[in-house]
Design an enzyme around this catalytic site. Structure first.
Site, PDB file in Angstrom:
ATOM      1  CB  SER A   1      32.214  32.157  46.296  1.00  6.82           C
ATOM      2  OG  SER A   1      32.032  31.657  47.592  1.00  6.82           O
TER       3      SER A   1
ATOM      4  CE1 TYR B   1      34.146  36.789  48.508  1.00  9.23           C
ATOM      5  CE2 TYR B   1      32.711  35.045  49.297  1.00  9.23           C
ATOM      6  CZ  TYR B   1      33.852  35.451  48.623  1.00  9.23           C
ATOM      7  OH  TYR B   1      34.682  34.514  48.058  1.00  9.23           O
TER       8      TYR B   1
HETATM    9  N1  LIG Z   1      39.477  30.944  49.839  1.00  4.76           N
HETATM   10  C1  LIG Z   1      38.236  30.562  49.723  1.00  4.76           C
HETATM   11  O1  LIG Z   1      37.688  29.839  50.589  1.00  4.76           O
HETATM   12  C2  LIG Z   1      37.433  30.942  48.526  1.00  4.76           C
HETATM   13  C3  LIG Z   1      36.212  30.294  48.325  1.00  4.76           C
HETATM   14  C4  LIG Z   1      35.435  30.648  47.230  1.00  4.76           C
HETATM   15  C5  LIG Z   1      35.888  31.605  46.358  1.00  4.76           C
HETATM   16  N2  LIG Z   1      37.088  32.239  46.585  1.00  4.76           N
HETATM   17  C6  LIG Z   1      37.493  33.266  45.626  1.00  4.76           C
HETATM   18  O2  LIG Z   1      38.732  32.899  45.089  1.00  4.76           O
HETATM   19  C7  LIG Z   1      39.407  34.087  44.650  1.00  4.76           C
HETATM   20  C8  LIG Z   1      40.841  34.059  45.148  1.00  4.76           C
HETATM   21  O3  LIG Z   1      40.826  34.141  46.550  1.00  4.76           O
HETATM   22  P1  LIG Z   1      41.919  33.503  47.513  1.00  4.76           P
HETATM   23  O4  LIG Z   1      41.187  32.654  48.465  1.00  4.76           O
HETATM   24  O5  LIG Z   1      43.053  32.960  46.738  1.00  4.76           O
HETATM   25  O6  LIG Z   1      42.322  34.829  48.312  1.00  4.76           O
HETATM   26  P2  LIG Z   1      43.705  35.568  48.600  1.00  4.76           P
HETATM   27  O7  LIG Z   1      44.754  34.595  49.005  1.00  4.76           O
HETATM   28  O8  LIG Z   1      43.358  36.681  49.516  1.00  4.76           O
HETATM   29  O9  LIG Z   1      44.114  36.131  47.167  1.00  4.76           O
HETATM   30  C9  LIG Z   1      43.403  37.192  46.573  1.00  4.76           C
HETATM   31  C10 LIG Z   1      44.156  37.663  45.356  1.00  4.76           C
HETATM   32  O10 LIG Z   1      43.437  38.752  44.764  1.00  4.76           O
HETATM   33  C11 LIG Z   1      44.328  39.858  44.591  1.00  4.76           C
HETATM   34  N3  LIG Z   1      43.598  41.117  44.700  1.00  4.76           N
HETATM   35  C12 LIG Z   1      42.821  41.544  45.719  1.00  4.76           C
HETATM   36  N4  LIG Z   1      42.347  42.775  45.457  1.00  4.76           N
HETATM   37  C13 LIG Z   1      42.837  43.132  44.251  1.00  4.76           C
HETATM   38  C14 LIG Z   1      42.723  44.298  43.444  1.00  4.76           C
HETATM   39  N5  LIG Z   1      42.001  45.353  43.822  1.00  4.76           N
HETATM   40  N6  LIG Z   1      43.371  44.324  42.247  1.00  4.76           N
HETATM   41  C15 LIG Z   1      44.125  43.268  41.843  1.00  4.76           C
HETATM   42  N7  LIG Z   1      44.265  42.140  42.555  1.00  4.76           N
HETATM   43  C16 LIG Z   1      43.640  42.087  43.755  1.00  4.76           C
HETATM   44  C17 LIG Z   1      45.366  39.684  45.696  1.00  4.76           C
HETATM   45  O11 LIG Z   1      46.590  40.278  45.337  1.00  4.76           O
HETATM   46  P3  LIG Z   1      47.139  41.694  45.859  1.00  4.76           P
HETATM   47  O12 LIG Z   1      46.764  41.830  47.298  1.00  4.76           O
HETATM   48  O13 LIG Z   1      48.600  41.554  45.601  1.00  4.76           O
HETATM   49  O14 LIG Z   1      46.492  42.707  44.984  1.00  4.76           O
HETATM   50  C18 LIG Z   1      45.535  38.172  45.704  1.00  4.76           C
HETATM   51  O15 LIG Z   1      46.441  37.776  44.712  1.00  4.76           O
HETATM   52  C19 LIG Z   1      38.577  35.270  45.159  1.00  4.76           C
HETATM   53  O16 LIG Z   1      37.772  35.761  44.113  1.00  4.76           O
HETATM   54  C20 LIG Z   1      37.718  34.638  46.229  1.00  4.76           C
HETATM   55  O17 LIG Z   1      36.505  35.331  46.423  1.00  4.76           O
HETATM   56  C21 LIG Z   1      37.870  31.915  47.634  1.00  4.76           C
END
Ligand SMILES: NC(=O)c1ccc[n+]([C@@H]2O[C@H](COP(=O)([O-])OP(=O)(O)OC[C@H]3O[C@@H](n4cnc5c(N)ncnc54)[C@H](OP(=O)(O)O)[C@@H]3O)[C@@H](O)[C@H]2O)c1
Length: 240
Positions: A143, A156
């Site tokens: 991130s 985080y």
């Molecule tokens: N959105 C942003 O602005 C942003 C910015 C920078 C980085 N990121 C990073 O991008 C990545 C994806 O995030 P996103 O924004 O797409 O969030 P999201 O929509 O909340 O998706 C998170 C995913 O991770 C899975 N997950 C969570 N806990 C888990 C566990 N214990 N075991 C297996 N799977 C798990 C969830 O699936 P289940 O709930 O079905 O397990 C879901 O598929 C993350 O690492 C986040 O930190 C996001």
């Protein structure tokens, strides 16, 4: 010259929604077979159906990545059903925020258990497959918080800095095996993690979308194997 990724196999964590789902479907569009990992079975099965409709094989492994035993079982299942991975996308993650002294210790620890140990568990299980092939790609989703700390983000941001260091060190270890290990450092992306229940109201023209990052990842994977972008920061142009 760029390479085709058609016919390769990718395992993607956090593939049930958001960035993970978008990259799984973008890879499927390119003819990549996809192994989908997350905890929500029905959401994963829907993504698998969408991927199969594009003509690729798709398998689902319902897994909590913070549990090493579950991860090892999941990776064995995907290897049996799809064959060994060429590409690993370590995307699953959670965002827990709060003032350092006010955050529940359990929430703080959980952030590391999923974001850091989860990435470690999955990589530990998949890396031998890539080493055996003497090639492969690992993309770790860190991130912008993995490069810069902000208030209320000790858990985080700390977890994302850890991914940064882990990625860099592993990259140095496995370059000799032709394995490219990279981090992506997105700023705000419109997903559940950032907008929760308000996600449907987000102006799609203003905020970076999961699909934008998915296209970017595919473009990285298509680079000739002799080159890779080891770390890159993605910013939205004008979310204000
Ligand atoms: N959105 C942003 O602005 C942003 C910015 C920078 C980085 N990121 C990073 O991008 C990545 C994806 O995030 P996103 O924004 O797409 O969030 P999201 O929509 O909340 O998706 C998170 C995913 O991770 C899975 N997950 C969570 N806990 C888990 C566990 N214990 N075991 C297996 N799977 C798990 C969830 O699936 P289940 O709930 O079905 O397990 C879901 O598929 C993350 O690492 C986040 O930190 C996001």
């Amino acid at each position: 010259m760029a390479q085709s990724i058609n016919g390769k196999t990718a395992y993607i964590t956090g593939a049930s929604r958001g960035i993970g789902k978008a990259v799984a479907l973008e890879l499927a569009k390119e003819g990549v077979h996809v192994g989908l990992i997350a905890r929500s079975k029905s959401a994963l099965e829907e993504v698998a159906l969408e991927a199969r409709a594009m003509g690729v094989n798709a398998s689902v492994a319902v897994t909590d990545i913070s549990d090493m035993e579950q991860v090892n079982e999941a990776i064995s299942k995907l290897e049996f059903e799809l064959g060994p991975a060429d590409i690993l996308i370590n995307n699953a993650g959670i965002g827990k925020y709060g003032l350092f002294l006010e955050m529940e210790p359990e929430e703080w620890k959980k952030t590391f258990e999923v974001n850091v140990f989860g990435t470690y568990h999955v990589t530990h299980a998949v890396l031998p497959q890539l080493i055996k092939k003497n090639r492969g790609d690992i993309i770790n989703i860190s991130s912008s918080s993995g490069l810069k700390g902000t208030a209320k983000s000790t858990a985080y941001s700390g977890s994302k800095f850890a991914i940064q260091g882990m990625t860099e060190a592993l990259m140095q270890e496995v370059r000799k095996n032709n394995i490219r290990v990279m981090t992506l450092n997105p700023s705000l992306v419109a997903t559940n993690l950032t907008f929760g229940d308000n996600l449907d109201e987000v102006d799609k023209e203003k905020y970076m979308q999961p699909e934008d990052l998915a296209e970017y990842m595919v473009s990285q994977l298509k680079l000739h194997p002799r080159i890779f972008i080891k770390q890159s920061l993605q910013w939205a142009t004008n979310p204000f």
